[in-house]
Design a protein around this motif. Structure first.
Motif, PDB file in Angstrom:
ATOM      1  N   ALA A  43       0.848  -1.197   0.000  1.00  0.00           N
ATOM      2  CA  ALA A  43       0.000   0.000   0.000  1.00  0.00           C
ATOM      3  C   ALA A  43       0.880   1.243   0.000  1.00  0.00           C
ATOM      4  CB  ALA A  43      -0.914  -0.009   1.218  1.00  0.00           C
ATOM      5  N   GLY A  44       0.559   2.183  -0.895  1.00  0.00           N
ATOM      6  CA  GLY A  44       1.316   3.417  -1.003  1.00  0.00           C
ATOM      7  C   GLY A  44       2.415   3.391  -2.041  1.00  0.00           C
ATOM      8  N   ALA A  45       2.742   2.205  -2.569  1.00  0.00           N
ATOM      9  CA  ALA A  45       3.792   2.108  -3.583  1.00  0.00           C
ATOM     10  C   ALA A  45       3.256   2.523  -4.946  1.00  0.00           C
ATOM     11  CB  ALA A  45       4.341   0.687  -3.653  1.00  0.00           C
ATOM     12  N   ALA A  46       4.075   3.204  -5.719  1.00  0.00           N
ATOM     13  CA  ALA A  46       3.679   3.635  -7.063  1.00  0.00           C
ATOM     14  C   ALA A  46       3.969   2.535  -8.076  1.00  0.00           C
ATOM     15  CB  ALA A  46       4.419   4.905  -7.453  1.00  0.00           C
ATOM     16  N   VAL A  47       2.972   2.216  -8.877  1.00  0.00           N
ATOM     17  CA  VAL A  47       3.166   1.263  -9.973  1.00  0.00           C
ATOM     18  C   VAL A  47       3.864   1.964 -11.139  1.00  0.00           C
ATOM     19  CG1 VAL A  47       2.021  -0.329 -11.564  1.00  0.00           C
ATOM     20  CG2 VAL A  47       1.113  -0.001  -9.253  1.00  0.00           C
ATOM     21  N   PHE A  48       3.459   3.189 -11.411  1.00  0.00           N
ATOM     22  CA  PHE A  48       4.160   4.035 -12.375  1.00  0.00           C
ATOM     23  C   PHE A  48       3.866   5.495 -12.046  1.00  0.00           C
ATOM     24  CE2 PHE A  48       0.241   2.589 -14.535  1.00  0.00           C
ATOM     25  CZ  PHE A  48      -0.410   3.797 -14.721  1.00  0.00           C
ATOM     26  N   GLU A 176     -21.276  -6.644   8.697  1.00  0.00           N
ATOM     27  CA  GLU A 176     -22.362  -6.566   9.671  1.00  0.00           C
ATOM     28  C   GLU A 176     -22.767  -5.114   9.931  1.00  0.00           C
ATOM     29  OE1 GLU A 176     -21.138  -8.564  13.178  1.00  0.00           O
ATOM     30  OE2 GLU A 176     -21.275 -10.586  12.295  1.00  0.00           O
ATOM     31  N   ARG A 177     -21.835  -4.214   9.765  1.00  0.00           N
ATOM     32  CA  ARG A 177     -22.118  -2.798  10.059  1.00  0.00           C
ATOM     33  C   ARG A 177     -22.737  -2.073   8.869  1.00  0.00           C
ATOM     34  NH1 ARG A 177     -16.682  -0.171  11.958  1.00  0.00           N
ATOM     35  NH2 ARG A 177     -16.005  -1.162  10.000  1.00  0.00           N
ATOM     36  N   GLY A 178     -22.523  -2.595   7.669  1.00  0.00           N
ATOM     37  CA  GLY A 178     -23.004  -1.936   6.461  1.00  0.00           C
ATOM     38  C   GLY A 178     -22.091  -2.279   5.306  1.00  0.00           C
ATOM     39  N   ILE A 179     -21.992  -1.406   4.323  1.00  0.00           N
ATOM     40  CA  ILE A 179     -21.146  -1.630   3.153  1.00  0.00           C
ATOM     41  C   ILE A 179     -19.845  -0.872   3.360  1.00  0.00           C
ATOM     42  CG2 ILE A 179     -20.967  -1.522   0.650  1.00  0.00           C
ATOM     43  CD1 ILE A 179     -24.000  -1.312   0.536  1.00  0.00           C
ATOM     44  N   GLU A 180     -18.753  -1.623   3.489  1.00  0.00           N
ATOM     45  CA  GLU A 180     -17.451  -1.011   3.729  1.00  0.00           C
ATOM     46  C   GLU A 180     -16.712  -0.790   2.422  1.00  0.00           C
ATOM     47  OE1 GLU A 180     -14.432  -1.941   7.092  1.00  0.00           O
ATOM     48  OE2 GLU A 180     -13.814  -3.167   5.371  1.00  0.00           O
ATOM     49  N   ILE A 181     -16.176   0.412   2.238  1.00  0.00           N
ATOM     50  CA  ILE A 181     -15.303   0.679   1.099  1.00  0.00           C
ATOM     51  C   ILE A 181     -14.002  -0.056   1.361  1.00  0.00           C
ATOM     52  CG2 ILE A 181     -14.058   2.471  -0.171  1.00  0.00           C
ATOM     53  CD1 ILE A 181     -16.393   4.367   0.593  1.00  0.00           C
ATOM     54  N   ASP A 182     -13.660  -0.959   0.454  1.00  0.00           N
ATOM     55  CA  ASP A 182     -12.689  -2.011   0.740  1.00  0.00           C
ATOM     56  C   ASP A 182     -11.238  -1.599   0.503  1.00  0.00           C
ATOM     57  OD1 ASP A 182     -11.983  -4.530   1.637  1.00  0.00           O
ATOM     58  OD2 ASP A 182     -12.066  -5.414  -0.371  1.00  0.00           O
ATOM     59  N   PHE A 183     -10.900  -0.376   0.826  1.00  0.00           N
ATOM     60  CA  PHE A 183      -9.500   0.043   0.839  1.00  0.00           C
ATOM     61  C   PHE A 183      -9.401   1.275   1.733  1.00  0.00           C
ATOM     62  CE2 PHE A 183     -11.450   1.980  -2.924  1.00  0.00           C
ATOM     63  CZ  PHE A 183     -11.183   3.326  -2.720  1.00  0.00           C
ATOM     64  N   PRO A 184      -8.203   1.587   2.227  1.00  0.00           N
ATOM     65  CA  PRO A 184      -8.065   2.750   3.111  1.00  0.00           C
ATOM     66  C   PRO A 184      -8.489   4.034   2.408  1.00  0.00           C
ATOM     67  CG  PRO A 184      -6.130   1.344   3.258  1.00  0.00           C
ATOM     68  CD  PRO A 184      -6.942   0.822   2.105  1.00  0.00           C
ATOM     69  N   LEU A 185      -9.331   4.804   3.071  1.00  0.00           N
ATOM     70  CA  LEU A 185      -9.822   6.062   2.519  1.00  0.00           C
ATOM     71  C   LEU A 185      -9.851   7.084   3.641  1.00  0.00           C
ATOM     72  CD1 LEU A 185     -11.147   7.450  -0.047  1.00  0.00           C
ATOM     73  CD2 LEU A 185     -13.344   6.926   1.047  1.00  0.00           C
ATOM     74  N   GLY A 216     -17.012   5.716  10.445  1.00  0.00           N
ATOM     75  CA  GLY A 216     -15.611   5.816  10.087  1.00  0.00           C
ATOM     76  C   GLY A 216     -14.729   5.216  11.156  1.00  0.00           C
ATOM     77  N   GLY A 217     -13.418   5.296  10.897  1.00  0.00           N
ATOM     78  CA  GLY A 217     -12.443   4.787  11.846  1.00  0.00           C
ATOM     79  C   GLY A 217     -11.363   3.984  11.173  1.00  0.00           C
ATOM     80  N   ARG A 218     -10.083   4.199  11.616  1.00  0.00           N
ATOM     81  CA  ARG A 218      -8.940   3.451  11.110  1.00  0.00           C
ATOM     82  C   ARG A 218      -8.858   3.494   9.581  1.00  0.00           C
ATOM     83  NH1 ARG A 218      -6.236   0.547  14.716  1.00  0.00           N
ATOM     84  NH2 ARG A 218      -5.342  -0.770  13.074  1.00  0.00           N
ATOM     85  N   ARG A 219      -9.079   4.670   9.015  1.00  0.00           N
ATOM     86  CA  ARG A 219      -8.951   4.908   7.577  1.00  0.00           C
ATOM     87  C   ARG A 219      -9.933   4.069   6.761  1.00  0.00           C
ATOM     88  NH1 ARG A 219      -3.136   4.518   5.362  1.00  0.00           N
ATOM     89  NH2 ARG A 219      -4.014   5.927   3.806  1.00  0.00           N
ATOM     90  N   ARG A 220     -11.033   3.672   7.364  1.00  0.00           N
ATOM     91  CA  ARG A 220     -12.073   2.928   6.659  1.00  0.00           C
ATOM     92  C   ARG A 220     -13.386   3.683   6.769  1.00  0.00           C
ATOM     93  NH1 ARG A 220     -10.317  -1.522   3.473  1.00  0.00           N
ATOM     94  NH2 ARG A 220      -8.326  -2.155   4.367  1.00  0.00           N
ATOM     95  N   VAL A 221     -14.189   3.597   5.720  1.00  0.00           N
ATOM     96  CA  VAL A 221     -15.514   4.212   5.728  1.00  0.00           C
ATOM     97  C   VAL A 221     -16.542   3.128   5.452  1.00  0.00           C
ATOM     98  CG1 VAL A 221     -17.045   5.877   4.630  1.00  0.00           C
ATOM     99  CG2 VAL A 221     -14.629   6.449   4.947  1.00  0.00           C
ATOM    100  N   VAL A 222     -17.561   3.060   6.309  1.00  0.00           N
ATOM    101  CA  VAL A 222     -18.662   2.120   6.146  1.00  0.00           C
ATOM    102  C   VAL A 222     -19.936   2.913   5.916  1.00  0.00           C
ATOM    103  CG1 VAL A 222     -20.018   0.276   7.210  1.00  0.00           C
ATOM    104  CG2 VAL A 222     -17.558   0.444   7.668  1.00  0.00           C
ATOM    105  N   VAL A 223     -20.648   2.601   4.842  1.00  0.00           N
ATOM    106  CA  VAL A 223     -21.944   3.226   4.579  1.00  0.00           C
ATOM    107  C   VAL A 223     -23.008   2.367   5.248  1.00  0.00           C
ATOM    108  CG1 VAL A 223     -23.615   3.875   2.806  1.00  0.00           C
ATOM    109  CG2 VAL A 223     -21.162   4.297   2.443  1.00  0.00           C
ATOM    110  N   CYS A 224     -23.654   2.920   6.271  1.00  0.00           N
ATOM    111  CA  CYS A 224     -24.644   2.187   7.058  1.00  0.00           C
ATOM    112  C   CYS A 224     -26.051   2.340   6.485  1.00  0.00           C
ATOM    113  CB  CYS A 224     -24.633   2.673   8.515  1.00  0.00           C
ATOM    114  SG  CYS A 224     -23.014   2.596   9.296  1.00  0.00           S
ATOM    115  N   ASP A 225     -26.313   3.461   5.813  1.00  0.00           N
ATOM    116  CA  ASP A 225     -27.648   3.738   5.280  1.00  0.00           C
ATOM    117  C   ASP A 225     -27.485   4.254   3.850  1.00  0.00           C
ATOM    118  OD1 ASP A 225     -30.216   4.568   4.669  1.00  0.00           O
ATOM    119  OD2 ASP A 225     -30.585   5.460   6.647  1.00  0.00           O
ATOM    120  N   ARG A 226     -27.437   3.310   2.913  1.00  0.00           N
ATOM    121  CA  ARG A 226     -27.194   3.673   1.516  1.00  0.00           C
ATOM    122  C   ARG A 226     -28.342   4.510   0.947  1.00  0.00           C
ATOM    123  NH1 ARG A 226     -25.171  -0.679  -3.036  1.00  0.00           N
ATOM    124  NH2 ARG A 226     -24.901   0.787  -4.780  1.00  0.00           N
TER     125      ARG A 226
END
Length: 238
Positions: A43-48, A176-185, A216-226
């Motif tokens: 994470a954080g490394a540049a591919v190009f 269980e909490r909702g829909i989590e965006i599956d990478f640090p944001l 939110g928390g720990r660089r993660r965002v969970v949408v609880c009420d889409r």
């Protein structure tokens, strides 16, 4: 940049169900993989890097890629996120010999790459390869156009809600909490995506957390009420 060789053997099952390879025979997929190199990026490394010679094009097998552009003032801003299963860095498809943006691993990634010299060969040899690449380019241009329209016409609250909905659609996973965006944001990342300030994003997310829309928390965002987030994106008040 960590570019350790991925610790697994390449086989046809890695890509034969992914477009633009799903129309190919097993032997053709094997031919393509015989020319590929696999790499793992932390994470954080540049591919190009933006403006570097486009010497390779890539397929993201696992993880998420964050695409950054440099402004005229030298600042990098997030313009796009790419989920697993998609090609990226295919500069020849848009008539470029240099990469138009920087690609950074938003989470740990596994990437296949091929020399750019093979792009035209793949396009002319393998059915569906070029058509799917053009479709991918079109989709990303459409997303960028949509963002430009949003910047011109939507209030900041709508822009932030719309950005979260897009990320949920492309990168969300049910929890269980909702829909989590599956990478640090981070909140700063979201501010860059929506051309607003960190203070504004923090204020909005704090209010939405209080109302049970997101968590939110720990660089993660969970949408609880889409549904409620969609209302905010469309400026529909309860």
């Amino acid at each position: 940049m960590d570019m350790r060789r991925a610790p697994f053997d390449l086989d046809e099952s890695l890509i034969n169900r992914l477009s633009p390879f799903r129309q190919l025979k097993g032997s053709e997929v094997r031919e393509i993989l015989d020319h590929a190199t696999s790499r793992r990026y932390d994470a954080g490394a540049a591919v190009f890097q933006e403006a570097a010679p486009a010497e390779h094009f890539f397929l993201l097998l696992d993880g998420y890629i964050r695409v950054l552009r440099t402004t005229e003032h030298g600042e990098q801003v997030i313009v796009l996120h790419i989920p697993a299963g998609e090609l990226f860095g295919f500069a020849p498809a848009v008539g470029r010999t240099e990469y138009p943006a920087t690609a950074v691993a938003a989470a740990e990634c596994v990437v296949l790459s091929w020399p750019t010299s093979l792009f035209d060969i793949f396009s002319s040899t393998y059915e569906g390869f070029m058509a799917d690449t053009h479709r991918t380019v079109g989709n990303r241009m459409g997303e960028m156009h949509q963002r430009i329209v949003e910047l011109s016409t939507l209030h900041v609250e709508q822009r932030v809600a719309s950005a979260l909905l897009r990320l949920v659609e492309s990168s969300g996973r049910e929890t269980e909490r909702g829909i989590e965006i599956d990478f640090p944001l981070t909140r700063r990342d979201l501010a860059e995506l929506t051309a607003t300030t960190l203070h504004t994003v923090s204020r909005l997310l704090t209010a939405w957390e209080r109302d049970g829309v997101v968590m939110g928390g720990r660089r993660r965002v969970v949408v609880c009420d889409r549904a409620r987030l969609a209302q905010l994106a469309n400026d529909i008040r309860p």
